[in-house]
Structures are given as structure tokens and as C-alpha cells.
Design an enzyme around this catalytic site. Structure first.
Site, short mmCIF file in Angstrom:
data_model
loop_
_atom_site.label_atom_id
_atom_site.label_comp_id
_atom_site.label_asym_id
_atom_site.label_seq_id
_atom_site.Cartn_x
_atom_site.Cartn_y
_atom_site.Cartn_z
N GLU A 219 -5.78 -11.11 -1.21
CA GLU A 219 -6.37 -10.95 0.00
C GLU A 219 -7.81 -10.81 -0.30
O GLU A 219 -8.96 -9.93 0.19
CB GLU A 219 -6.06 -9.68 0.62
CG GLU A 219 -4.39 -9.34 0.93
CD GLU A 219 -4.27 -8.20 1.81
OE1 GLU A 219 -5.18 -7.43 2.39
OE2 GLU A 219 -3.04 -7.75 1.86
N GLU B 83 0.95 -1.18 -0.08
CA GLU B 83 -0.09 -0.06 -0.01
C GLU B 83 0.88 1.17 -0.04
O GLU B 83 0.70 2.22 0.91
CB GLU B 83 -1.07 0.16 1.19
CG GLU B 83 -1.80 -1.10 1.15
CD GLU B 83 -2.80 -1.28 2.31
OE1 GLU B 83 -2.82 -0.34 3.41
OE2 GLU B 83 -3.84 -2.12 2.49
C1 XIL Z 1 -5.63 -6.90 8.67
C2 XIL Z 1 -5.99 -8.23 9.69
O1 XIL Z 1 -6.69 -9.15 8.78
C3 XIL Z 1 -6.73 -7.71 10.78
O2 XIL Z 1 -6.52 -8.93 11.78
C4 XIL Z 1 -5.95 -6.75 11.51
O3 XIL Z 1 -6.44 -6.04 12.59
C5 XIL Z 1 -5.56 -5.40 10.53
O4 XIL Z 1 -4.94 -6.24 9.50
N1 XIL Z 1 -4.88 -5.15 3.75
C6 XIL Z 1 -3.81 -5.60 4.44
C7 XIL Z 1 -3.95 -6.49 5.53
O5 XIL Z 1 -2.80 -5.46 3.86
O6 XIL Z 1 -2.64 -6.69 6.27
C8 XIL Z 1 -5.08 -6.19 6.31
O7 XIL Z 1 -4.89 -7.21 7.42
C9 XIL Z 1 -6.28 -6.19 5.63
C10 XIL Z 1 -6.22 -5.20 4.66
#
Ligand code: XIL
Length: 328
Positions: A244, A129
């Protein structure tokens, strides 16, 4: 019925999911289902700075080591997330890291973590990001790393990771690249420019991770633009990973037959993305609705539990599972 990883493998695709340490260690049935369905395990939080770095001097690898072993024991690939991100930094970061020592902190962190898992982690989200259009000249997001090190922190991170593990696939990962609208188009442009710049400078980068946190309310992709973006990325000789994926439903009514709608989003998005041969990996951000981050991050207003993932809270396969399976 074959598992998701088997269905994917038949088409030369890798399927996996993110998971957290706690459910894997406390829920045996979940751990079994995870090992059956998935060819990849991604620790959702356990390789982030906040977990690994309790103090500036110390590393705590207990959870990530356990997860690496779990993956190995079940013949799963293990994927690293993430070395450089503006979130999930420890509390001490702000006090201890400054312009003078930032490069040392960054490179030591990457060296220590990547070397520890060299040969065990097959692919790393090196930078997560980093692009946010309109936030600066090159569209780089204002982050502690940009402020402390300037725009070169990105290539510094990739070069350091490559030296620490020359075998690992090094990925740039980002969100909000999926839907065709003006904002996304500028973000896609910025990401492409970044990837082009890195490639032309000989920076060791092997792929783009498209997070793919989608929403059930916005169905329908402009196939042409997303297709073109994927093709542009592929033409830079880069792999593309869906890293994701999940489908949130903040605005859906229970009566809307949400499982059908959510499955439809999986189907539409994945069949389009997988048309591009460079897309070789599909990872969902969790496997079971029981443990989705969306129940905190994007809960329904009526308090009804969300259903964004392939398995429901009881670990039964849902329509979303069918949609993913048939997209492979
Ligand atoms: C999220 C996790 O799933 C949660 O448990 C945590 O509280 C916050 O982060 N994009 C990403 C991930 O790159 O690292 C994030 O993961 C979700 C959004």
C-alpha cells in the site's frame, strides 16, 4: 519510456496499484492509464465487509465483480483486500455477531467471497492489521474478532481461505513496520512471532504484506534493521509484498520542493526493500494524486492538494514515477 509494470517485470517484480470503483468507471483516461501502468488491480474498498455485506443475509458483489472483469479484460492480476479487519465492518455487525455465531459468520464470509473469486484473485490479504504491541499478551490488537473468537481467529481465517481457494497466495498484511524506532522494532518482533507460530503449526500462509504508508518528513532508513527484518521474514520461507505504498506530506512546505523529497522517499525505501530477493511485489495505494485517500486522511494544513503517488492529478508522470521506475 516503458510503463511501471514493464520496468518491474524486467526485474521479475510485479507492480500494481489500488483503485476505487468510481474513478475506474467514470474516468476513461484514468482507467486507460491504470491498465497501462499496472499489472495488478487491488480494490481499495470494494472487497471489505462494509461494501460486500449490506445486510447480515445478503452479499453485494456488483462493484467487485465489475473490477474483477476490468482486471481480466486488461490482463491484470486481481488482488483481494481484505477478509478480516477490525475496520470497515458494517453497522449491523455489532448487533448481529456474537460469541455463538462469530465463527459461522467468519467462515461463511470467507468461503463465499474466496470461492466466488477462486481462479480470479491471485492473492488475498487474509488478515489485516492484527498486531498492536502492548495491547495484549501476544501483541494482538483488541478487535471484534479477537474478542469474539480469541487468538485462533487468525489461523481459522487462513485455513478457511486455503480450503476455499487452494491456488491463492495468502498474505498477512500490516502497517508501521517500515521505520526503525523502538515501537516499530517491537511490532516487527510481534509480527515475526506470529508468522513463526503460524508456520510451525502448518497454517497455510505464503507471505507478509508491508503496507508502506510512508511520510516525507522522516527520510532515511536504518538500512541494517529493515534489511534484517526482511531477511528474517524471508527465512521463514515467506514472500514479501509492498502492498500500500504512498508518501504523505503533512509537514512539508510547498517551497520545500516536495516532489523531489517524496521521490527521494520512494527511491530510498524501494531500493532498500528490493535488495531483498523475497520482495517480489510493489503496490502503491492509488496511481494518481487525483484519487488518493490521503487528501482526506492526511491533508496538508494549508489546503494545497497532496502529491503522494506516481502520477499527478492530470495523470502526468512525476518524479515519484521516475523514482519507482529506476528502483526496479
Ligand atoms: C482506505 C481507503 O483507501 C479509503 O478510501 C477508506 O476510506 C479507508 O481505507 N490501510 C488499509 C486500507 O489496509 O484498507 C486503507 O484503505 C488504508 C490504510
Amino acid at each position: 519510456k516503458a510503463t511501471l509494470q514493464e520496468r518491474a517485470a524486467n526485474k521479475g517484480i510485479i507492480y500494481g496499484a489500488a483503485a476505487q470503483y468510481k474513478p475506474l468507471t467514470t474516468n476513461k483516461r484514468f482507467a486507460q492509464h491504470f491498465a497501462q501502468e499496472c499489472a495488478v488491480l487491488v480494490p481499495a474498498n470494494e472487497l471489505k465487509w462494509k461494501t460486500l455485506r449490506p445486510t447480515p443475509e445478503k452479499f453485494n458483489f456488483s462493484r467487485s465483480d465489475w473490477m474483477a472483469e476490468f482486471a481480466q479484460k486488461h490482463n491484470m492480476l486481481f488482488r483481494g483486500h481484505t477478509l478480516v479487519w477490525y475496520q470497515a465492518l458494517p453497522k449491523w455487525f455489532e448487533d448481529k455477531v456474537n460469541r455463538k455465531n462469530a465463527e459461522k459468520f467468519l467462515t461463511e464470509h470467507i468461503n463465499t467471497v474466496v470461492q466466488r473469486y477462486a481462479g480470479k484473485i491471485y492473492s488475498w490479504d487474509v488478515v489485516n492489521e492484527a498486531i498492536l504491541p502492548n495491547s495484549s499478551k501476544q501483541g494482538l490488537r483488541q478487535t471484534p474478532w479477537l474478542r469474539l473468537l480469541g487468538a485462533d481467529y487468525i489461523e481459522m481465517a487462513f485455513r478457511t481461505a486455503a480450503a476455499a481457494d487452494p491456488q491463492a497466495l495468502l498474505i498477512y498484511n500490516d502497517n508501521n513496520l517500515e521505520y526503525d524506532n523502538a515501537k516499530t522494532e517491537t511490532k516487527r518482533d510481534r509480527v515475526l512471532k506470529l508468522l513463526e507460530r503460524l508456520k510451525s503449526k502448518g497454517v497455510p500462509i505464503h507471505g507478509l504484506g508491508i503496507q508502506s504508508h510512508l511520510g516525507a518528513s522522516s527520510r532515511g532508513f536504518n538500512a541494517k534493521r529493515l534489511r534484517n527484518f526482511l531477511k528474517d521474514v524471508a527465512s521463514l520461507d515467506l514472500q514479501i509484498l509492498i502492498t500500500e505504498m504512498d508518501v504523505s506530506e503533512t509537514k512539508l512546505l510547498v517551497a520545500d520542493d516536495r516532489d523531489t523529497i517524496i521521490a527521494g522517499v520512494y527511491h530510498d525505501y524501494l531500493s532498500l526493500a528490493l535488495d531483498e530477493p523475497a520482495v517480489n511485489t510493489v503496490i502503491t495505494w492509488g496511481l494518481s494524486d487525483r484519487y488518493t485517500w490521503l487528501s482526506h486522511f492526511a491533508p496538508r494544513q494549508d489546503g494545497v492538494p497532496v502529491r503522494p503517488l506516481p502520477l499527478d492529478a492530470e495523470l502526468e508522470r512525476k518524479l515519484a514515477w521516475n523514482a519507482i521506475a529506476s528502483a526496479f
